[in-house]
Design an enzyme around this catalytic site. Structure first.
Site, PDB file in Angstrom:
ATOM      1  N   GLU A 284     100.617  24.258 -40.632  1.00  0.00           N
ATOM      2  CA  GLU A 284     101.329  23.833 -39.430  1.00  0.00           C
ATOM      3  C   GLU A 284     101.135  22.344 -39.149  1.00  0.00           C
ATOM      4  OE1 GLU A 284     100.677  28.121 -37.156  1.00  0.00           O
ATOM      5  OE2 GLU A 284      99.528  26.356 -36.557  1.00  0.00           O
ATOM      6  N   PRO A 285     101.635  21.459 -40.004  1.00  0.00           N
ATOM      7  CA  PRO A 285     101.517  20.028 -39.707  1.00  0.00           C
ATOM      8  C   PRO A 285     102.436  19.627 -38.556  1.00  0.00           C
ATOM      9  CG  PRO A 285     102.909  20.355 -41.623  1.00  0.00           C
ATOM     10  CD  PRO A 285     102.387  21.717 -41.239  1.00  0.00           C
ATOM     11  N   CYS A 355     100.598   3.439 -10.745  1.00  0.00           N
ATOM     12  CA  CYS A 355      99.608   3.097  -9.719  1.00  0.00           C
ATOM     13  C   CYS A 355      98.259   3.735 -10.044  1.00  0.00           C
ATOM     14  CB  CYS A 355     100.113   3.559  -8.354  1.00  0.00           C
ATOM     15  SG  CYS A 355      99.201   2.819  -6.986  1.00  0.00           S
TER      16      CYS A 355
END
Length: 432
Positions: A284-285, A355
């Site tokens: 599962e790259p 912020c």
């Protein structure tokens, strides 16, 4: 070369990034189809074409858009999804259901229903209460599903704590305690709604050594042997996960073979010794496919020189479109795209417009001495977990994604508008 400098400007997959910024606006994610497909070709060379009975599923959490999933389909990849939203994206892309793996540690009933309806190929069971939910849905719909069980192999990988997933103390995977793991396996084997096919693991992300993979693979196979001994059940599939490292600063990228050859050697050797048929092996790259394929373009705004301390260079993005530096001190590098051939010998702090004091994109960015408002800054290797983790903090709309390929460009995801940002908000007049 996907990245090159021509006429003093940064080009990315044949496109002038300064022109991209002008035409599409900033901040904007830019993804190179060429680079993505180069990495997928490397997976074919080092794994899919080299070893029979294998498959590769792109971990879509790294970058999930309909265009990306179409690239996966075109290049013979399956996909791994972990939410209803990722599954819905796959459905919208028309991705074949049988080539989808549904992962995740807390699948909701509605998500399981969607997956069963669409004919998802494999459920990766990652919770002690998941099987009854799958059975409930399958019983109602008259369906049976393939499933493998994700284990926690108890192997500590060398990476940041936030992206380690294979150690025993993890929210992911089924613990290997005898009184927990084997009753769950028997539950899956005995279920009339589940076709139990094997085991899964994923030990972490951004890994550059292979010893932890080999150790975890041995744990995986040890439990295959024990399942056969206790229940007489064969294992038809092993999924060894992903986590192969990508380049952000100056890491040495290892070929997929560096990780996968010793894994496959271990599996072949152990199964041959046990006299069992070799199983299908999946990987599962995610990050390693798309990280380097992405850049983010910004426009420089305010510049603040705190004498004797540091110089702040503010860009028009920030932690709302790249949370990774604030979340776990991820490091990046980049270039002033319109002055790409200039000497970048001034160290500044590249900060965002949110912020928050922690809204820093690059702590020690190298820029030309004449950097000024209006310049275009390109941050490298933002293709993984930038767009995927974007938020609306400070009510900032999420940026769009431009796909580039051999000098051509087009929107893959259009930027969010202020109207879209507000579209679900209401003032409850009957309450206020």
């Amino acid at each position: 070369m996907v990245k090159e400098i021509k006429n003093g400007r940064l080009y990315f997959d044949g496109c002038d990034t300064v022109e991209l910024a002008k035409n599409y606006g900033t901040p904007v994610y830019v993804m190179s189809q060429t680079d993505i497909e180069d990495k997928m070709n490397a997976v074919h060379k080092d794994f899919l074409d080299k070893y029979p009975n294998t498959h590769a599923a792109f971990a879509s959490k790294a970058f999930c858009t309909t265009a990306m999933l179409k690239i996966c389909e075109k290049n013979g990849f399956s996909i791994d999804v972990v939410s209803g939203g990722e599954l819905f994206t796959a459905i919208k892309a028309g991705f074949p259901g049988e080539k989808i793996e549904f992962n995740g540690n807390n699948k909701q009933l509605s998500e399981i229903e969607m997956a069963v309806d669409y004919g998802v190929g494999t459920f990766i069971i990652d919770g002690l209460q998941e099987i009854p939910l799958i059975e409930k849905v399958c019983k109602e719909k008259g369906k049976k599903v393939n499933a493998i069980i994700r284990i926690t192999p108890g192997v500590a990988a060398s990476t940041h704590d936030y992206i380690v997933t294979g150690k025993k103390d993890s929210k992911f995977g089924v613990p290997l305690d005898d009184d927990v793991f084997f009753p769950l396996v028997k539950q899956a084997i005995d279920s009339e709604y589940i076709n139990f096919r094997g085991l899964h693991m994923h030990i972490g992300s951004q890994l550059f050594e292979n010893d932890a993979f080999v150790k975890a693979t041995n744990v995986l196979v040890d439990n295959v042997a024990e399942i056969k001994k206790r229940f007489g059940a064969d294992t038809y599939e092993l999924n060894v996960g992903g986590g192969f490292g990508a380049i952000y600063i100056n890491e040495e990228r290892k070929p997929y073979s560096f990780f996968l050859d010793p894994i496959m050697e271990t599996i072949y050797k152990r199964f041959d010794e046990m006299g069992m048929a070799r199983p299908e092996v999946g990987i599962e790259p995610g990050r390693s496919i798309v990280a380097e394929a992405g850049i983010t373009l910004y426009t420089v705004g305010q510049i603040k020189d705190v004498k004797g301390i540091r110089k702040y260079v503010a860009i028009d993005g920030g932690m709302y479109e790249n949370i990774r530096p604030a979340l776990y001190q991820a490091e990046y590098t980049g270039v002033v795209a319109n002055k790409a051939d200039a000497v970048h010998d001034q160290t500044v702090t590249l900060c965002g417009k949110c912020c928050e004091s922690g809204d820093i994109i690059i702590q020690n960015a190298k820029v030309p001495g004449d950097i000024e408002a209006g310049d275009i800054f390109a941050t490298y290797s933002t293709g993984a977990y930038g767009f995927s983790m974007a938020s609306n903090y400070n009510s900032n709309p999420t940026p769009g994604v431009v796909l580039v390929h051999n000098g051509k460009s087009a929107w893959a995801v259009k930027p969010q508008t202020y109207e879209q940002l507000m579209q679900n908000q209401e003032i409850p007049a009957d309450i206020m």
